[in-house]
Scaffold this active site. Structure first.
Site, mmCIF file in Angstrom:
data_model
loop_
_atom_site.group_PDB
_atom_site.id
_atom_site.type_symbol
_atom_site.label_atom_id
_atom_site.label_comp_id
_atom_site.label_asym_id
_atom_site.label_seq_id
_atom_site.Cartn_x
_atom_site.Cartn_y
_atom_site.Cartn_z
ATOM 1 N N SER A 113 0.852 -1.200 0.000
ATOM 2 C CA SER A 113 0.000 0.000 0.000
ATOM 3 C C SER A 113 0.881 1.241 0.000
ATOM 4 O O SER A 113 1.997 1.225 0.538
ATOM 5 C CB SER A 113 -0.870 0.017 1.259
ATOM 6 O OG SER A 113 -1.523 1.255 1.389
ATOM 7 N N TYR A 121 -1.382 -0.612 10.310
ATOM 8 C CA TYR A 121 -1.629 -1.220 8.999
ATOM 9 C C TYR A 121 -0.488 -0.843 8.049
ATOM 10 O O TYR A 121 0.064 -1.683 7.347
ATOM 11 C CB TYR A 121 -2.984 -0.723 8.477
ATOM 12 C CG TYR A 121 -3.236 -0.902 6.999
ATOM 13 C CD1 TYR A 121 -3.749 -2.096 6.505
ATOM 14 C CD2 TYR A 121 -2.990 0.143 6.091
ATOM 15 C CE1 TYR A 121 -4.000 -2.250 5.140
ATOM 16 C CE2 TYR A 121 -3.241 -0.014 4.744
ATOM 17 C CZ TYR A 121 -3.746 -1.210 4.274
ATOM 18 O OH TYR A 121 -3.991 -1.349 2.923
HETATM 19 P P1 NAP Z 1 -12.146 -4.973 -0.856
HETATM 20 O O1 NAP Z 1 -12.654 -4.393 -2.124
HETATM 21 O O2 NAP Z 1 -12.868 -4.596 0.392
HETATM 22 O O3 NAP Z 1 -12.116 -6.563 -1.022
HETATM 23 C C1 NAP Z 1 -11.675 -7.353 -0.004
HETATM 24 C C2 NAP Z 1 -11.727 -8.806 -0.460
HETATM 25 O O4 NAP Z 1 -11.016 -9.565 0.482
HETATM 26 C C3 NAP Z 1 -13.102 -9.393 -0.535
HETATM 27 O O5 NAP Z 1 -13.155 -10.262 -1.651
HETATM 28 C C4 NAP Z 1 -13.228 -10.175 0.784
HETATM 29 O O6 NAP Z 1 -14.194 -11.201 0.593
HETATM 30 C C5 NAP Z 1 -11.808 -10.649 0.941
HETATM 31 N N1 NAP Z 1 -11.267 -10.899 2.279
HETATM 32 C C6 NAP Z 1 -11.289 -10.074 3.344
HETATM 33 N N2 NAP Z 1 -10.615 -10.606 4.373
HETATM 34 C C7 NAP Z 1 -10.134 -11.811 3.954
HETATM 35 C C8 NAP Z 1 -9.364 -12.819 4.558
HETATM 36 N N3 NAP Z 1 -8.942 -12.743 5.827
HETATM 37 N N4 NAP Z 1 -9.050 -13.909 3.824
HETATM 38 C C9 NAP Z 1 -9.455 -14.025 2.549
HETATM 39 N N5 NAP Z 1 -10.202 -13.094 1.926
HETATM 40 C C10 NAP Z 1 -10.544 -11.988 2.622
HETATM 41 O O7 NAP Z 1 -10.602 -4.610 -0.590
HETATM 42 P P2 NAP Z 1 -9.498 -3.906 -1.528
HETATM 43 O O8 NAP Z 1 -9.546 -2.444 -1.287
HETATM 44 O O9 NAP Z 1 -9.605 -4.412 -2.902
HETATM 45 O O10 NAP Z 1 -8.157 -4.423 -0.836
HETATM 46 C C11 NAP Z 1 -7.368 -5.446 -1.390
HETATM 47 C C12 NAP Z 1 -5.923 -5.232 -1.016
HETATM 48 O O11 NAP Z 1 -5.481 -3.967 -1.512
HETATM 49 C C13 NAP Z 1 -5.612 -5.250 0.476
HETATM 50 O O12 NAP Z 1 -4.372 -5.904 0.677
HETATM 51 C C14 NAP Z 1 -5.433 -3.779 0.811
HETATM 52 O O13 NAP Z 1 -4.594 -3.580 1.922
HETATM 53 C C15 NAP Z 1 -4.800 -3.290 -0.469
HETATM 54 N N6 NAP Z 1 -4.903 -1.847 -0.676
HETATM 55 C C16 NAP Z 1 -6.108 -1.274 -0.884
HETATM 56 C C17 NAP Z 1 -6.166 0.096 -1.102
HETATM 57 C C18 NAP Z 1 -7.461 0.806 -1.361
HETATM 58 O O14 NAP Z 1 -7.458 2.048 -1.345
HETATM 59 N N7 NAP Z 1 -8.559 0.120 -1.613
HETATM 60 C C19 NAP Z 1 -4.988 0.870 -1.093
HETATM 61 C C20 NAP Z 1 -3.775 0.234 -0.869
HETATM 62 C C21 NAP Z 1 -3.741 -1.137 -0.666
HETATM 63 P P3 NAP Z 1 -14.899 -11.990 1.839
HETATM 64 O O15 NAP Z 1 -15.625 -10.971 2.629
HETATM 65 O O16 NAP Z 1 -15.799 -13.014 1.175
HETATM 66 O O17 NAP Z 1 -13.761 -12.634 2.579
#
Ligand code: NAP
Length: 252
Positions: free
Chosen positions: A144, A157
Site C-alpha cells: 500500500s 496497517y
Molecule cells: P475490498 O474491495 O474490500 O475486497 C476485499 C476482499 O477480500 C473481498 O473479496 C473479501 O471477501 C476478501 N477478504 C477479506 N478478508 C479476507 C481474509 N482474511 N481472507 C481471505 N479473503 C478476505 O478490498 P481492496 O480495497 O480491494 O483491498 C485489497 C488489497 O489492496 C488489500 O491488501 C489492501 O490492503 C490493499 N490496498 C487497498 C487500497 C485501497 O485504497 N482500496 C490501497 C492500498 C492497498 P470476503 O468478505 O468473502 O472474505
C-alpha cells in the site's frame, strides 16, 4: 482496448479476490488468458465472483479461503494443483485493517491480527505453494502507499504493509532464479475496504490534492500493473515495489 494474451496456458491464484482490487487482478489475468483461482472467506462471494468471471469467458474456479486458516490455505493450493497441475502466478492480496487506534493504544489482539493477516499469512501461503510454482513463475504481494507514509488512522496497517516491501526483498533471493517476487503498492482506490476514507468528501479531496494525477485509483489501474509484474514483460524485475498511486509521494 484489445488486451495481449500474456497468460495463455498459465494458472493464477489471487487471494481475497471476490471483489475490489483482487477481483480486478483476477479478471485482468483471466482476460489475458490465465486460468484463475479466486478465493475469499465467504462461499456466496466466491460463487458470485466465479460466475462473473465465467460470464466474461474466463476459465475460473473458486475456493473458500480465509488466509489465516491453515487448512483453507492448504486446500486452496491443493484444489488448484489437482485441477491445473501447477501455479504460475500467486497474488497475495488479503489484508485486515481492524482499528483506527494509534499504535501505542492498540490492544495486543489487534496487533496480532494485523501481523497474522497482512504479513504472516502471505509467508505461510507461499510456503504451501512453493513446491508447485513453475519455472518462470511470479509472486505479487499487495502492499500500500500507506507503507511509505502511514496515515494516523492506519498507522499499524501501514507498518505491516511496509514489512511486505522487505519481505519481497528477502524472498527474491530465496525464490530465485525460477520465481520472481514483487510488491504492488496501490494508492487509494474506492473499494469497500477503503470506503471509510474514500467516501469522506473532505478526506477524498485531500488525497486527490496530494496526487499529481488528481484522482483516486481504479481497480483496473492496479490490475494492469499487477499483470505487468506477473508477466514475462517483467522477467528481469524481482524484489521490487511498484507504486501505483498517480504520483502520490512515496519515495525517490
Ligand atoms: P475490498 O474491495 O474490500 O475486497 C476485499 C476482499 O477480500 C473481498 O473479496 C473479501 O471477501 C476478501 N477478504 C477479506 N478478508 C479476507 C481474509 N482474511 N481472507 C481471505 N479473503 C478476505 O478490498 P481492496 O480495497 O480491494 O483491498 C485489497 C488489497 O489492496 C488489500 O491488501 C489492501 O490492503 C490493499 N490496498 C487497498 C487500497 C485501497 O485504497 N482500496 C490501497 C492500498 C492497498 P470476503 O468478505 O468473502 O472474505
Amino acid at each position: 482496448m484489445e488486451l495481449p494474451r500474456r497468460f495463455a496456458g498459465k494458472v493464477a491464484i489471487v487471494t481475497a479476490s471476490t471483489q475490489g482490487i483482487g477481483f480486478g487482478i483476477a479478471r485482468r489475468l483471466g482476460l489475458e488468458g490465465a486460468s484463475v483461482v479466486v478465493s475469499s472467506r465467504k462461499q456466496k462471494n466466491v460463487d458470485e465472483a466465479v460466475a462473473a468471471l465465467k460470464s466474461q469467458g474466463i476459465d475460473a474456479i473458486g475456493v473458500v479461503c480465509h488466509v489465516s486458516n491453515e487448512k483453507q490455505r492448504n486446500n486452496l493450493i491443493q484444489q488448484t494443483v489437482q485441477k491445473f497441475g501447477h501455479i504460475d502466478v500467486l497474488v497475495s492480496n488479503a489484508a485486515a485493517n481492524p482499528s483506527t487506534e494509534a499504535i501505542l493504544n492498540m490492544p495486543e489482539s489487534i496487533l496480532d491480527k494485523l501481523w497474522e493477516v497482512n504479513v504472516k499469512a502471505s509467508i505461510l501461503l507461499l510456503q504451501a505453494a512453493q513446491p508447485y510454482l513453475s519455472k518462470g513463475s511470479s509472486v505479487i504481494l499487495i502492499s500500500s502507499i500507506s507503507a511509505f507514509h502511514p496515515p494516523p488512522t492506519m498507522s499499524m496497517y501501514g507498518v505491516t504493509k511496509a514489512a511486505l516491501l522487505a519481505l519481497a526483498k528477502a524472498l527474491s533471493s530465496e525464490l530465485a532464479p525460477d520465481t520472481r517476487i514483487n510488491c504492488l503498492a496501490p494508492g487509494f482506490v474506492p473499494t469497500h475496504f477503503a470506503g471509510f476514507i474514500t467516501e469522506n468528501e473532505a478526506i477524498r479531496k485531500e488525497i486527490e490534492g496530494k496526487c499529481p494525477l488528481g484522482r483516486l485509483g481504479t481497480t483496473e489501474d492496479m490490475a494492469a500493473a499487477a499483470a505487468f509484474l506477473a508477466s514475462d514483460d517483467a522477467s528481469y524485475v524481482t524484489g521490487e515495489t511498484l507504486v501505483v498511486a498517480g504520483g502520490t509521494p512515496s519515495r525517490l
